[in-house]
Design an enzyme around this catalytic site. Structure first.
Site, short mmCIF file in Angstrom:
data_model
loop_
_atom_site.label_atom_id
_atom_site.label_comp_id
_atom_site.label_asym_id
_atom_site.label_seq_id
_atom_site.Cartn_x
_atom_site.Cartn_y
_atom_site.Cartn_z
N CYS A 1 -3.55 -1.13 -2.22
CA CYS A 1 -3.85 0.28 -2.49
C CYS A 1 -4.77 0.38 -3.71
CB CYS A 1 -2.54 1.01 -2.77
SG CYS A 1 -2.76 2.75 -3.16
N ASP B 1 0.85 -1.19 0.00
CA ASP B 1 0.00 0.00 0.00
C ASP B 1 0.89 1.24 0.00
OD1 ASP B 1 -2.38 1.55 0.18
OD2 ASP B 1 -2.00 1.85 2.31
N SER B 2 0.26 2.39 -0.25
CA SER B 2 1.00 3.64 -0.20
C SER B 2 1.36 4.01 1.25
CB SER B 2 0.16 4.75 -0.81
OG SER B 2 -1.11 4.79 -0.18
N GLU C 1 -6.99 8.88 9.66
CA GLU C 1 -5.68 8.83 10.32
C GLU C 1 -5.69 9.62 11.62
OE1 GLU C 1 -2.44 9.43 7.57
OE2 GLU C 1 -3.03 7.63 6.46
N CYS D 1 -11.19 2.79 -1.22
CA CYS D 1 -9.93 3.31 -0.68
C CYS D 1 -9.63 2.53 0.60
CB CYS D 1 -10.09 4.81 -0.39
SG CYS D 1 -8.68 5.53 0.45
N HIS E 1 -8.61 3.26 3.44
CA HIS E 1 -9.01 3.81 4.74
C HIS E 1 -10.51 3.74 5.01
CE1 HIS E 1 -5.03 5.45 4.26
NE2 HIS E 1 -5.08 6.07 5.42
N1 DGL Z 1 -4.05 3.76 -0.19
C1 DGL Z 1 -4.70 4.77 -0.97
C2 DGL Z 1 -5.88 4.10 -1.74
O1 DGL Z 1 -6.40 3.08 -1.35
C3 DGL Z 1 -5.20 5.92 -0.11
C4 DGL Z 1 -4.10 6.80 0.43
C5 DGL Z 1 -3.30 7.49 -0.66
O2 DGL Z 1 -3.81 8.44 -1.30
O3 DGL Z 1 -2.17 7.09 -0.88
O4 DGL Z 1 -6.27 4.61 -2.74
#
Ligand code: DGL
Length: 287
Positions: free
Chosen positions: A95, A32-33, A174, A206, A208
């Site tokens: 991600c 993930d990012s 977050e 997403c 989150h």
């Molecule tokens: N992990 C990213 C997603 O699921 C969300 C956070 C980001 O913008 O890096 O798209």
């Protein structure tokens, strides 16, 4: 040759398709990012406790959600190569933004199966929708890519999809404000056009957003089904391991965590998001 009882037993343990039953103790790579993909790790860990998991959060390049397809693809390829170097048997791109923008490139030449979160989420939405009106909430880059919209169209002819970027949700999660009145006010604002469009199903596109499920359900009411792509992806990982004979055959797997920057913040957020402490995160910096 006379067949002994033991060879008969061995033969009958083979799966129906005639593939030999294999065991593969190598870990599953999850990328993930940042920390958000831990929602996917948690879902996979619950469903497949015997699998070992290696997680990489590219915190140095976070957020991916407002970056160009070229940048997201470049970062994703680097992370995938790093995880391949940890001897993974499957790569899960947790991600949504990386899945939307870089999946075809990641699938080319990695040498292990690569699974993103878009197809599983879209498939679950296609099954759930009753009026074929599906909302998609995600980062700006994911919505703009049209990846969920395309996947839905391929699965369900005549479906109408409505995308809405919700960039404020990531920092709110977050911050730990999952059920905060401010989060509900922001959700009302973001979701209003989707409600007006009459969606009966909403993809949480997403990493989150699964943590906001309760707040979103409260704003939308019981008439809208929420699709958690983390859960759906875990289901597909399980199916893939079964199909390919790649299950570990163990009772308990191990976990390792890597990030590209900010170990303290990673550990703090991980505790908030997962509710359990991760002891260590190793830092791997790309040149
Ligand atoms: N992990 C990213 C997603 O699921 C969300 C956070 C980001 O913008 O890096 O798209």
């Amino acid at each position: 040759m006379k067949r002994t009882p033991s060879t008969r037993r061995r033969r009958s343990s083979r799966p129906a398709q005639g593939k030999p039953a294999r065991r593969d103790p190598r870990p599953i790579g999850i990328f993930d990012s940042g920390v958000g993909g831990l929602t996917v790790l948690r879902a996979i860990g619950r469903r497949l406790p015997g699998e070992s998991l290696v997680y990489f959060g590219d915190t140095a390049h976070l957020p991916y959600g407002n970056k160009s397809p070229e940048a997201v693809t470049r970062f994703s390829v680097e992370v995938a190569r790093f995880l391949k170097g940890r001897d993974i048997k499957v790569l899960v791109v947790a991600c949504n933004t990386a899945s939307a923008l870089a999946l075809p490139r990641l699938k080319r030449g990695l040498g292990v199966p690569v699974l993103g979160v878009i197809e599983p989420g879209a498939r679950a939405a296609a099954r759930a929708t009753t009026r074929r009106r599906v909302g998609i909430i995600a980062t700006e880059a994911t919505v703009a890519s049209g990846a969920y919209q395309r996947a839905l169209k391929g699965l369900l002819p005549g479906v109408r999809s409505f995308g809405k970027a919700c960039p404020l949700f990531v920092p709110l999660v977050e911050e730990g404000w999952w059920a905060h009145p401010v989060t509900r006010a922001v959700a009302r604002e973001y979701l209003e056009p989707l409600q007006r469009a009459g969606v009966d199903t909403l993809i949480l596109g997403c990493t989150h957003y699964p943590l906001l499920k309760a707040s979103l359900a409260r704003v939308l009411g019981p008439g809208v089904r929420l699709i958690d792509s983390a859960e759906e992806t875990a289901r597909e990982v399980e199916a893939l391991l079964e199909r390919e004979g790649l299950g570990s055959g163990r009772r308990r797997g191990w976990r390792r965590f890597f990030a590209s920057d900010g170990p303290d913040r990673f550990l703090r957020l991980a505790k908030r998001l997962l509710g359990v402490s991760i002891k260590t995160v190793a830092i791997w910096r790309f040149d």
